[in-house]
Design an enzyme around this catalytic site. Structure first.
Site, PDB file in Angstrom:
ATOM      1  N   SER A 166       0.652  -1.279  -0.011  1.00 32.33           N
ATOM      2  CA  SER A 166      -0.014  -0.090  -0.468  1.00 32.33           C
ATOM      3  C   SER A 166       1.187   1.240   0.267  1.00 32.33           C
ATOM      4  O   SER A 166       1.969   1.617  -0.579  1.00 32.33           O
ATOM      5  CB  SER A 166      -0.802  -0.267   1.048  1.00 32.33           C
ATOM      6  OG  SER A 166      -0.250   0.658   2.810  1.00 32.33           O
ATOM      7  N   LYS A 167       0.451   2.631  -0.223  1.00 29.48           N
ATOM      8  CA  LYS A 167       1.257   4.275  -0.107  1.00 29.48           C
ATOM      9  C   LYS A 167       2.136   3.803   0.735  1.00 29.48           C
ATOM     10  O   LYS A 167       3.526   4.575   0.674  1.00 29.48           O
ATOM     11  CB  LYS A 167      -0.245   5.092  -0.373  1.00 29.48           C
ATOM     12  CG  LYS A 167      -0.646   5.334  -1.636  1.00 29.48           C
ATOM     13  CD  LYS A 167       0.027   6.132  -2.289  1.00 29.48           C
ATOM     14  CE  LYS A 167       0.045   5.990  -3.233  1.00 29.48           C
ATOM     15  NZ  LYS A 167       0.701   6.095  -3.667  1.00 29.48           N
ATOM     16  N   ARG A 168       1.310   3.457   2.207  1.00 24.12           N
ATOM     17  CA  ARG A 168       2.527   3.141   3.372  1.00 24.12           C
ATOM     18  C   ARG A 168       3.844   2.815   2.760  1.00 24.12           C
ATOM     19  O   ARG A 168       4.940   3.315   3.585  1.00 24.12           O
ATOM     20  CB  ARG A 168       1.998   2.911   4.733  1.00 24.12           C
ATOM     21  CG  ARG A 168       2.128   1.936   5.090  1.00 24.12           C
ATOM     22  CD  ARG A 168       1.203   1.584   5.726  1.00 24.12           C
ATOM     23  NE  ARG A 168       0.384  -0.001   6.092  1.00 24.12           N
ATOM     24  CZ  ARG A 168       0.969  -0.977   5.645  1.00 24.12           C
ATOM     25  NH1 ARG A 168       2.302  -0.819   6.228  1.00 24.12           N
ATOM     26  NH2 ARG A 168       0.517  -2.419   5.638  1.00 24.12           N
TER      27      ARG A 168
END
Ligand code: GLU
Length: 467
Positions: free
Chosen positions: A242-244
């Site tokens: 994911s983006k993180r």
């Protein structure tokens, strides 16, 4: 009988950017097609009209183009095929492998609630499956596949090998909604069939879909393609990407300064291997690619490894290719373009810029000395270095080298003699020279800079910093 030509496809939904996982899926499809002398097709799955914009689809094409994964033939639109999808659903109605279902949303929800209460997970079973068409009401309906109830459903998968499910675990999937729009399940099968796709290579989140889709192929009497469901990419912590975890869009990697060639190498290794080979060219990947080298567990994004792969490709690229890559990076990162003469200088300096560069911005940083003009802007450290002592040293050095032959050997000799006369080590001379010539603390070696800049520019820069 000759074997049919391999046809693979990449079928992204236009989300507005090419996800790194999608890019890898596209790469495997492209590698396999190229390895087999087949075709790699592109289909935009644009049926979600609320989200669709031409720009969102274009972003995917741009991502693929940047990665160098050229597709064969014109990309197709899934939405444009709706008429054909409806025709197939109606053909299945006619041949008895599908039926009209009049169950309302509320009825289906009621069934689900009851199932929860009764503690079972049997999928919804429509009461209209065996109804006599004479009893059909004049009401909205969906078209469902008449899926087998007994036995198993098996698919052949080049990665997961033989996979099977109990037929009873599948519901009669909806192929046409009550507003007449086709579902993804139907559209994807019809499109893959019509495009002559022989190998469906995609993320393993679609594995169960393959089982369900195989039933539509069978109902239509069509050949089922060979499947290859590849494990997904996870973040460095082993969790779903994911983006993180960092960049997920391919254009972000372009803007960070990775070369397409390096990305192809790195992405290929995310899930696939060929012996112990970590660093390879795209030509080698095409030559080696097969599904025996595909792992069954999720691979992890590893930026350190990516940097190593990147450094390798920067090291071996031709001066021209590396120059083009730097210019591509500058445009992806919105850095103002260089003039033609600056581009020439950049290319000339390439042999000295690539060393120890991990990413393209490293190359560009080292190129600053040749791209800048007098007065040379100095960073904080360089200003500090250029104190009165350094200035005096630079003054003497200028006199010592200005009449030297302009080659590595003579410049080194003249500088050495000067250093000795001043009781300095050659290394101590290098700092102020570097600061004067580049204004930075990172640059190629001082003699390389002198040669690239030429006598006049070198002397002018030294003089500029010695007064
Ligand atoms: N459009 C689907 C997705 O983006 C892929 C469908 C497929 O490959 O069959 O996940």
């Amino acid at each position: 009988m000759s074997t049919p030509q391999v046809v693979t496809r990449f079928a992204p939904s236009p989300t507005g950017y090419l996800h790194i996982g999608g890019a890898r899926t596209a790469l495997f499809n492209w590698l396999y097609a190229r390895a087999k002398g087949g075709k790699f097709l592109l289909r935009i799955e644009d049926t979600d009209r609320e989200r669709y914009t031409p720009a969102a689809a274009q972003a995917i094409l741009d991502g693929l183009a940047w990665l160098g994964l050229e597709w064969d033939e014109e990309p197709t639109s899934q939405f444009a095929g709706a008429e054909r999808h409806r025709a197939v659903a109606n053909e299945m109605l006619a041949n008895g492998s599908a039926y009209k279902c009049f169950s309302t949303k509320e009825e289906i929800e009621e069934y689900r609630e009851q199932a929860r209460e009764d503690g079972h997970q049997n999928p919804f079973s429509s009461p209209w499956r065996d109804a006599d068409p004479a009893d059909h009401p004049d009401a909205p309906f969906v078209i469902r596949l008449r899926a087998p109830r007994e036995g198993g459903v098996a698919i052949k998968d080049m990665v997961q090998k033989k996979v099977s499910w109990a037929a009873s675990s599948f519901d009669d999937l909806i192929m046409l909604r009550s507003d007449g729009t086709p579902t993804y399940m139907l559209a994807v099968v019809v499109d893959d069939h019509d495009m002559g796709v022989t190998h469906v290579i995609r993320g393993d989140d679609h594995l169960i879909n393959a089982g369900r889709q195989s039933l539509i192929y069978k109902a239509m009497g069509w050949d089922i393609p060979v499947f290859a469901h590849i494990p997904l990419i996870h973040g460095e912590d082993g969790k779903k990407l994911s983006k993180r975890h960092g960049a997920t869009g391919v254009e972000e990697y372009a803007a960070m300064g990775y070369m397409p060639e390096a990305m192809r190498n790195y992405l290929a290794r995310l899930g696939w291997s060929h012996g112990n080979d970590e660093l390879f060219s795209t030509e080698q990947a095409i030559e080696w690619f097969d599904f025996n080298g595909m792992g069954k567990s999720p691979s992890r994004l590893d930026f350190k490894k990516l940097d190593n792969v990147s450094a390798h490709h920067i090291k071996i690229a031709s001066d021209q290719a590396l120059t083009d890559a730097v210019l591509g990076y500058m445009s992806a990162a919105n850095i103002p373009m260089l003039s033609d003469s600056q581009i020439d200088d950049l290319k000339r300096a390439m042999p000295y810029l690539r060393e120890r560069s991990k990413k393209l911005p490293d190359v560009l940083e080292k190129a600053a000395f040749i791209l800048s003009q007098r007065p040379i802007e100095k960073d904080e450290k360089s200003v500090e270095i250029l104190d009165s002592v350094s200035k005096r040293i630079l003054n003497g050095l200028t006199t010592a080298i200005q009449d030297a032959s302009w080659n590595h050997e003579s410049l080194m000799q003249a500088s050495k003699t000067f250093a000795e006369s001043e009781n300095l080590k050659l290394g101590e001379l290098a700092q102020p020279i570097r600061a004067a010539l580049s204004g930075k603390t990172v640059s190629p070696s001082v003699f390389d800079m002198m040669l690239l800049l030429g006598r006049d520019e070198t002397i002018a820069r030294l003089e500029e910093s010695s007064t």
